[in-house]
Design a protein around this motif. Sequence first.
Motif, short mmCIF file in Angstrom:
data_model
loop_
_atom_site.label_atom_id
_atom_site.label_comp_id
_atom_site.label_asym_id
_atom_site.label_seq_id
_atom_site.Cartn_x
_atom_site.Cartn_y
_atom_site.Cartn_z
N UNK A 40 4.21 -46.79 2.69
CA UNK A 40 4.58 -45.50 2.40
C UNK A 40 3.34 -44.48 2.36
N UNK A 41 3.47 -43.25 2.38
CA UNK A 41 2.49 -42.16 2.48
C UNK A 41 1.70 -42.46 3.73
N UNK B 90 6.68 -37.47 -2.63
CA UNK B 90 6.69 -38.34 -3.92
C UNK B 90 5.13 -38.63 -4.07
N UNK B 91 4.39 -38.34 -5.23
CA UNK B 91 3.24 -38.74 -5.45
C UNK B 91 2.15 -38.53 -4.36
N UNK B 92 1.98 -37.31 -3.97
CA UNK B 92 1.16 -36.83 -3.02
C UNK B 92 -0.28 -37.57 -3.19
N UNK B 93 -0.82 -38.43 -2.24
CA UNK B 93 -1.92 -38.90 -2.82
C UNK B 93 -2.57 -39.59 -1.47
N UNK C 296 -1.07 -29.48 -1.08
CA UNK C 296 -0.38 -28.52 -1.51
C UNK C 296 0.32 -27.61 -0.46
N UNK C 297 -0.53 -27.40 0.66
CA UNK C 297 0.22 -26.67 1.73
C UNK C 297 1.59 -27.38 2.23
N UNK C 298 1.34 -28.72 2.25
CA UNK C 298 2.47 -29.59 2.65
C UNK C 298 3.55 -29.56 1.66
N UNK D 239 0.69 -37.85 -10.42
CA UNK D 239 0.22 -39.08 -10.92
C UNK D 239 -0.78 -38.85 -12.17
N UNK D 240 -0.94 -39.26 -13.49
CA UNK D 240 -1.72 -38.69 -14.45
C UNK D 240 -3.19 -39.05 -14.13
N UNK D 241 -3.95 -38.04 -14.47
CA UNK D 241 -5.38 -38.38 -14.26
C UNK D 241 -5.86 -38.83 -12.82
#
Length: 663
Positions: free
Chosen positions: A119-120, A157-160, A232-234, A256-258
């Motif tokens: 994923x991602x 979901x969880x942009x990473x 953020x654009x996405x 996702x935290x920190x």
Amino acid sequence: MPSLDDLTRPPGRPPRLLYGGDWNPEQWPEDTWAEDLALMRRARVTSVTLGVFSWSRLEPEPGAREFGWLDRLMDLTHDHGIGVVLATPTSAPPAWLGRLHPETLPRDEDGRTEWWGSRQHFSHSSEAYRRYAAAITEDLAARYARHPALTMWHINNEYCTYDWGDEAARTFRRWLSERYGTLDALNTAWGTDFWSQRYGAWEEVLPPRRAHYMKNPGQVLDFRRYTSDLLLECYRAERDIVRRHTPHLPVTTNFMPFWSGQDGWAWAAEEDVVSVDVYPDPRDPGGGQYNAMVADLTRSEAGGAPWMVMEQAAGAVNWRGVNHPKPPGLNRLWALQAVARGADAVCYFQWRQSRQGAEKFHSGMLGHAGERGRVFRETVRIGEDLARIAPRVAGTRLTTEVAVLHDWHSWWAGAQDGALSRHVDHAAIVRAWHRALFDAHLPVSFAHPHHDLGAHRLVVVPHLYLLDDAAIENLTGYVRSGGTLVCGFLTGVADQDDRVRPGGMDARLRDLLGIDLLQEWWPLDADERADCGTFHGTLWSEELTPAPGAEILAAYRGGPLDGLPAVLRRGRAHYLSTLPEPAALSALLAAAAAGAGVRPVLDGLPPGVEAVRRGDLLFLLHHGSEPVTVPLPGPHRDLLTGERAERTVRLDRFAAAVLEAAP
């Protein structure tokens, strides 16, 4: 700002706390769907998230649309009185997209492609990815905009993702051109005269790919900024599509935290509801404090408004080296802790535990043991608890007088290869300071160094290596206005371009904190301790010359820093040139808080008991293993049990009480 409940509650229904989680029924035969919904009703589930990883089901080939199964699910959930948080499926593109458009696949810093099969696997810079993501989002929003089950949108979901490929190089140059305007300005910001890195054409500028030796820190810092902005654009592109179709519904995406990849302050400003995924280790003795810290940060990103736990685990996760389950009661305790610290939604990944795929050993609200299992019984109990307290809790807020300053740009700048110590970790230091305040029973919020700090009696700065001029003026102005400030080591070393300030710390800060000269930094080895008289310092020490009028609260003993200040104070400004051991840091911050007029929520709390006031309710949360008796400031009634407590309340292992004052 309206509460989460105001934004999502159907007309005519009483106040509620959202309770539920990701439901992935496309993984199961349709004859299980009705069973799932009946069990959800039994557990008092009020909300499910659908479609997070369903792109290949919704669009099995380019341009095709298969919505029939989702139509049936939306109708079923509505028939059972459960709201739907509908996700755009764009975090897991279908295999055909990567096959037909390989430019949508991200590349790592060595140029290797990250293929489909997980994923991602998307490049935030790819025009093809953005085009297909917008198309599926447009059709989802148009189809379900008026469906009565729909209560909220969940984007991606969880942009990473990171991308060092050619698509990223193109957009990185665009981003830099917008930021700096000219190559001369870029060269100045990055200090490219060092190691002959000066750029003469934009085409020479690349993402910080694999290099022979250390990379340019300015380039790496801007790549971090760029990545957060491109993701953020996405998010904005999909958000704007669903807002156009449903302007009355809130939109979120889950943090996702920190996690260091997103500037949480900038992202939160673009959300209607701030949500987070949080997975403390059940074997960590400080897991409850970590859960509290994530709650405090998320609530603060939301501007103090109620927020959402989008994901947590009902039991074990599947991605640690050893994945331990939550012992009986811990899931309930941490769920109530989130509510105590401002959450109006308690949700999980996921509803039914998967039987196949990479996360089949990740727990669910309904585990492999089924409805007779302990995990599901606890799921039911939590639903009952939330239903009891919702009318009194939903939409209420917390009041705090202590602010912890945190900034992602400072984190990014400090995490560089050429630092003085690899043991200095921004997130770990912030957690240590939050733990010190948590142990002192002092409720806190987080703040950006540019925020208005006037509402806080005490502001603490655990580790802000990078501070721009506006932030420094904000801190000095806060103290001039009567606030109390406590700064940790390495505060204000660099400016916004990661350029070391003259003297190794901004002169305005040195004057504020009582430092005449910062002679040398003296990092400590992992197992090294600095004797500071009444406590030991860890991780770091500094060779400081105090300014006239500064008070030395603790001094180093022995070694090359013998007699020099470990803790300084000038007026209401304090400076810690080391990281004191946990108990000592807690005592130092508690003393500073007391001097600023800040008191704990309750006095006389037994070890392991957390006290939080939300609205007019007092939450008591017991993180210890042995029963304790907690003194109360008068008679109270427990909303969870209906029982009255006169002067004390007993809490068993992992127990909680939600108390209202009683006549």
